[in-house]
Write a protein that holds these residues in place. Structure first.
Motif, PDB file in Angstrom:
ATOM      1  N   PRO A  49       0.796  -1.237   0.000  1.00  0.00           N
ATOM      2  CA  PRO A  49       0.000   0.000   0.000  1.00  0.00           C
ATOM      3  C   PRO A  49       0.824   1.281   0.000  1.00  0.00           C
ATOM      4  O   PRO A  49       0.308   2.343  -0.363  1.00  0.00           O
ATOM      5  CB  PRO A  49      -0.818  -0.118   1.300  1.00  0.00           C
ATOM      6  CG  PRO A  49      -0.851  -1.583   1.607  1.00  0.00           C
ATOM      7  CD  PRO A  49       0.456  -2.123   1.120  1.00  0.00           C
ATOM      8  N   GLN A  50       2.097   1.218   0.388  1.00  0.00           N
ATOM      9  CA  GLN A  50       2.940   2.415   0.377  1.00  0.00           C
ATOM     10  C   GLN A  50       3.006   3.035  -1.016  1.00  0.00           C
ATOM     11  O   GLN A  50       3.199   4.242  -1.161  1.00  0.00           O
ATOM     12  CB  GLN A  50       4.355   2.065   0.852  1.00  0.00           C
ATOM     13  CG  GLN A  50       5.312   3.256   0.823  1.00  0.00           C
ATOM     14  CD  GLN A  50       6.734   2.859   1.203  1.00  0.00           C
ATOM     15  OE1 GLN A  50       6.924   1.938   1.977  1.00  0.00           O
ATOM     16  NE2 GLN A  50       7.730   3.571   0.666  1.00  0.00           N
ATOM     17  N   PHE A  51       2.831   2.208  -2.047  1.00  0.00           N
ATOM     18  CA  PHE A  51       2.937   2.687  -3.426  1.00  0.00           C
ATOM     19  C   PHE A  51       1.559   2.829  -4.084  1.00  0.00           C
ATOM     20  O   PHE A  51       1.423   2.731  -5.302  1.00  0.00           O
ATOM     21  CB  PHE A  51       3.809   1.739  -4.249  1.00  0.00           C
ATOM     22  CG  PHE A  51       5.199   1.580  -3.716  1.00  0.00           C
ATOM     23  CD1 PHE A  51       6.099   2.637  -3.737  1.00  0.00           C
ATOM     24  CD2 PHE A  51       5.606   0.386  -3.143  1.00  0.00           C
ATOM     25  CE1 PHE A  51       7.377   2.499  -3.227  1.00  0.00           C
ATOM     26  CE2 PHE A  51       6.890   0.233  -2.633  1.00  0.00           C
ATOM     27  CZ  PHE A  51       7.776   1.301  -2.666  1.00  0.00           C
ATOM     28  N   ALA A  52       0.525   3.073  -3.264  1.00  0.00           N
ATOM     29  CA  ALA A  52      -0.840   3.138  -3.788  1.00  0.00           C
ATOM     30  C   ALA A  52      -1.181   4.499  -4.401  1.00  0.00           C
ATOM     31  O   ALA A  52      -2.209   4.641  -5.053  1.00  0.00           O
ATOM     32  CB  ALA A  52      -1.843   2.811  -2.690  1.00  0.00           C
ATOM     33  N   ASP A  53      -0.304   5.516  -4.213  1.00  0.00           N
ATOM     34  CA  ASP A  53      -0.604   6.843  -4.768  1.00  0.00           C
ATOM     35  C   ASP A  53      -0.119   6.946  -6.212  1.00  0.00           C
ATOM     36  O   ASP A  53       0.391   5.978  -6.790  1.00  0.00           O
ATOM     37  CB  ASP A  53       0.039   7.937  -3.904  1.00  0.00           C
ATOM     38  CG  ASP A  53       1.556   7.766  -3.768  1.00  0.00           C
ATOM     39  OD1 ASP A  53       2.134   6.909  -4.482  1.00  0.00           O
ATOM     40  OD2 ASP A  53       2.162   8.468  -2.944  1.00  0.00           O
ATOM     41  N   ALA A  54      -0.270   8.135  -6.820  1.00  0.00           N
ATOM     42  CA  ALA A  54       0.081   8.336  -8.228  1.00  0.00           C
ATOM     43  C   ALA A  54       1.578   8.140  -8.464  1.00  0.00           C
ATOM     44  O   ALA A  54       1.991   7.535  -9.461  1.00  0.00           O
ATOM     45  CB  ALA A  54      -0.351   9.732  -8.681  1.00  0.00           C
ATOM     46  N   ALA A  55       2.408   8.642  -7.537  1.00  0.00           N
ATOM     47  CA  ALA A  55       3.856   8.476  -7.689  1.00  0.00           C
ATOM     48  C   ALA A  55       4.232   7.000  -7.587  1.00  0.00           C
ATOM     49  O   ALA A  55       5.097   6.513  -8.328  1.00  0.00           O
ATOM     50  CB  ALA A  55       4.591   9.286  -6.620  1.00  0.00           C
ATOM     51  N   GLY A  56       3.576   6.293  -6.674  1.00  0.00           N
ATOM     52  CA  GLY A  56       3.837   4.863  -6.536  1.00  0.00           C
ATOM     53  C   GLY A  56       3.433   4.101  -7.780  1.00  0.00           C
ATOM     54  O   GLY A  56       4.126   3.170  -8.203  1.00  0.00           O
ATOM     55  N   ARG A  57       2.312   4.500  -8.386  1.00  0.00           N
ATOM     56  CA  ARG A  57       1.865   3.821  -9.598  1.00  0.00           C
ATOM     57  C   ARG A  57       2.888   3.994 -10.723  1.00  0.00           C
ATOM     58  O   ARG A  57       3.170   3.065 -11.471  1.00  0.00           O
ATOM     59  CB  ARG A  57       0.501   4.350 -10.048  1.00  0.00           C
ATOM     60  CG  ARG A  57       0.021   3.676 -11.329  1.00  0.00           C
ATOM     61  CD  ARG A  57      -1.331   4.177 -11.798  1.00  0.00           C
ATOM     62  NE  ARG A  57      -1.667   3.539 -13.068  1.00  0.00           N
ATOM     63  CZ  ARG A  57      -2.182   2.331 -13.195  1.00  0.00           C
ATOM     64  NH1 ARG A  57      -2.446   1.617 -12.112  1.00  0.00           N
ATOM     65  NH2 ARG A  57      -2.447   1.834 -14.390  1.00  0.00           N
ATOM     66  N   LYS A  58       3.463   5.196 -10.832  1.00  0.00           N
ATOM     67  CA  LYS A  58       4.463   5.435 -11.875  1.00  0.00           C
ATOM     68  C   LYS A  58       5.685   4.545 -11.653  1.00  0.00           C
ATOM     69  O   LYS A  58       6.241   3.977 -12.599  1.00  0.00           O
ATOM     70  CB  LYS A  58       4.869   6.912 -11.863  1.00  0.00           C
ATOM     71  CG  LYS A  58       5.867   7.269 -12.958  1.00  0.00           C
ATOM     72  CD  LYS A  58       6.195   8.762 -12.938  1.00  0.00           C
ATOM     73  CE  LYS A  58       7.204   9.102 -14.030  1.00  0.00           C
ATOM     74  NZ  LYS A  58       7.556  10.557 -14.015  1.00  0.00           N
ATOM     75  N   LEU A  59       6.093   4.410 -10.385  1.00  0.00           N
ATOM     76  CA  LEU A  59       7.237   3.561 -10.059  1.00  0.00           C
ATOM     77  C   LEU A  59       6.921   2.094 -10.362  1.00  0.00           C
ATOM     78  O   LEU A  59       7.725   1.392 -10.996  1.00  0.00           O
ATOM     79  CB  LEU A  59       7.599   3.723  -8.583  1.00  0.00           C
ATOM     80  CG  LEU A  59       8.732   2.836  -8.065  1.00  0.00           C
ATOM     81  CD1 LEU A  59      10.051   3.187  -8.732  1.00  0.00           C
ATOM     82  CD2 LEU A  59       8.853   2.964  -6.545  1.00  0.00           C
ATOM     83  N   ILE A  60       5.746   1.615  -9.930  1.00  0.00           N
ATOM     84  CA  ILE A  60       5.366   0.225 -10.164  1.00  0.00           C
ATOM     85  C   ILE A  60       5.227  -0.050 -11.655  1.00  0.00           C
ATOM     86  O   ILE A  60       5.568  -1.141 -12.131  1.00  0.00           O
ATOM     87  CB  ILE A  60       4.045  -0.110  -9.429  1.00  0.00           C
ATOM     88  CG1 ILE A  60       4.191   0.111  -7.925  1.00  0.00           C
ATOM     89  CG2 ILE A  60       3.633  -1.553  -9.709  1.00  0.00           C
ATOM     90  CD1 ILE A  60       5.230  -0.743  -7.261  1.00  0.00           C
ATOM     91  N   ASP A  61       4.759   0.945 -12.407  1.00  0.00           N
ATOM     92  CA  ASP A  61       4.648   0.783 -13.866  1.00  0.00           C
ATOM     93  C   ASP A  61       6.015   0.480 -14.479  1.00  0.00           C
ATOM     94  O   ASP A  61       6.141  -0.395 -15.344  1.00  0.00           O
ATOM     95  CB  ASP A  61       4.057   2.049 -14.492  1.00  0.00           C
ATOM     96  CG  ASP A  61       3.868   1.907 -15.985  1.00  0.00           C
ATOM     97  OD1 ASP A  61       2.839   1.357 -16.411  1.00  0.00           O
ATOM     98  OD2 ASP A  61       4.757   2.348 -16.743  1.00  0.00           O
TER      99      ASP A  61
END
Length: 326
Positions: free
Chosen positions: A231-243
Motif C-alpha cells: 500500500p505504500q505505493f498506492a498513490d500516483a507516484a507509486g503507480r508510476k514507479l510500479i509501472d
C-alpha cells in the motif's frame, strides 16, 4: 465417515457476483469452510476464461489442466476459485521425490493399545478421492512414469482406484474434483526451458476434459495487484514507479521466451521487489537483491539493460555490457 467425507455442496452462488464475470452461470459451493479451504486473497485478479474453465471443473466434475509459463499463478488461480467456493483443496507437487507409495499408501507400524501392529495408511489419492476435495497435481509434466500410471487410473471415466494391496476398489466422492498445472502440456523439455519435464503419454493427456492456458496479466492489472499488496505505493507516484517495475518484468518475460534469459520475473518477484523497496528505498539496490542476484552471471548485463531502459539509470552490471560491446 468423517464430517468432511459426509459434506456436500449446499448452496449455489452467482459467478457474476463472486468473480465479476458477465455470465448468468451459477455454481455449487459450500456454505461453510474448513481447514483445507485456502484463504481468500482479496487482491487476486481472475482471468475470465481460465476461471470459467475451472468453474466447469467444480460444477460439472470436469478434469481441468491449466498450462502456462511458470510464475503466471496457475496453482494460485485454482486455489482462489476454491477459496471462494469454500471447497477443500489439497496440492501435490509431482517432483522427483513423490513416489507411487506416497500417492496410493503403504503399510506402516503403529501402536495400538501398547502393541506394535502393521496397518495400511492411505496415500493422498485415496484420501482425497473419498472426500469433497479438489486435488491439484502441480508440475504435472515432471511426474515419474510409475507415478503417472497411478494418476491415469483415476482419470478413467468412472474414476475408481483399485488398491491392490487391500483388495479394495475406492469410488470417488460426488464432490471430488481433479486439477493439474503444467508448463508444457506433456511435450517435454523441447525448448530447453524446463529441465525435468517429461514427455507424457498422449492417451493420458487426452483424458483431461479441459486444458486452459494462463498467461501473465495485462500491465494495469499487475500494477493494481502490486499496489494492493504494498500500500505504500498506492498513490500516483507509486503507480508510476510500479509501472516501470512491471515494464522491466515484461522485458524479462520476453527475453525468457526468446531464449535470451534462463529466468524471468513473475508477479510474485515484482511484489518482492516492491516490498524490498520499502526497506532499502532504492529501486536499483532492491532490484539487485530481489532478482539480479538470482540470474546467471552471463545474463546479468542483459537484465541491467532492461532496468536502464525502464528507469533511465544504470546498474553496475550495465558497465559489463558496455565493456563487452567495446
Amino acid at each position: 465417515m468423517t464430517e468432511l467425507s459426509a459434506a456436500r455442496p449446499d448452496r449455489m452462488i452467482s459467478v457474476r457476483e463472486v468473480f465479476g464475470i458477465d455470465t448468468d452461470l451459477r455454481v455449487p459451493a459450500f456454505a461453510e469452510g474448513e481447514e483445507h479451504v485456502p484463504e481468500i486473497d482479496h487482491a487476486y485478479r481472475f482471468n475470465p476464461d481460465v476461471t470459467l474453465a475451472l468453474l466447469a471443473g467444480f460444477s460439472r466434475g470436469r478434469r481441468v489442466m491449466v498450462q502456462g509459463l511458470h510464475g503466471t499463478g496457475k496453482s494460485s488461480h485454482i486455489e482462489q476459485v476454491a477459496a471462494r467456493l469454500n471447497w477443500p483443496c489439497v496440492r501435490v507437487n509431482l517432483d522427483g521425490h513423490v513416489s507411487r507409495l506416497d500417492l496410493v499408501g503403504k503399510d506402516a507400524v503403529v501402536l495400538r493399545e501398547g502393541k506394535q501392529v502393521t496397518e495400511f495408511q492411505e496415500g493422498i489419492v485415496p484420501w482425497a478421492l473419498q472426500r469433497p476435495v479438489a486435488l491439484i497435481f502441480d508440475e504435472y509434466d515432471a511426474g515419474r512414469p510409475d507415478v503417472m500410471f497411478v494418476i491415469q487410473r483415476i482419470l478413467e471415466r468412472d474414476g475408481k482406484l483399485t488398491l491392490m494391496d487391500q483388495n479394495r476398489v475406492v469410488s470417488p466422492h460426488p464432490g471430488f474434483r481433479l486439477f493439474a498445472t503444467a508448463n508444457t502440456v506433456g511435450l517435454g523439455n523441447l525448448s530447453g526451458l524446463y529441465h525435468g519435464a517429461q514427455r507424457l503419454n498422449h492417451a493420458q493427456i487426452d483424458r483431461w476434459n479441459i486444458v486452459a492456458t494462463l498467461n501473465y496479466l495485462p500491465r494495469p492489472e499487475e500494477i493494481a495487484i502490486v499496489q494492493a499488496r504494498v500500500p505504500q505505493f498506492a498513490d500516483a507516484a507509486g503507480r508510476k514507479l510500479i509501472d516501470s517495475m512491471v515494464a522491466v518484468a515484461e522485458l524479462t518475460r520476453n527475453g525468457f521466451a526468446a531464449g535470451d534469459l534462463s529466468t524471468l520475473m513473475s508477479p510474485r518477484t515484482v511484489i518482492t521487489w516492491a516490498e524490498n523497496m520499502e526497506i532499502f528505498r532504492d529501486p536499483a539496490l532492491a532490484f539487485r537483491l530481489s532478482f539480479v542476484n538470482k540470474c546467471d552471471e552471463a545474463e546479468r548485463a542483459i537484465v541491467a539493460e532492461y532496468f536502464q531502459r525502464c528507469f533511465d539509470r544504470e546498474l553496475d552490471e550495465s558497465h559489463q555490457l558496455a565493456m563487452q560491446a567495446g
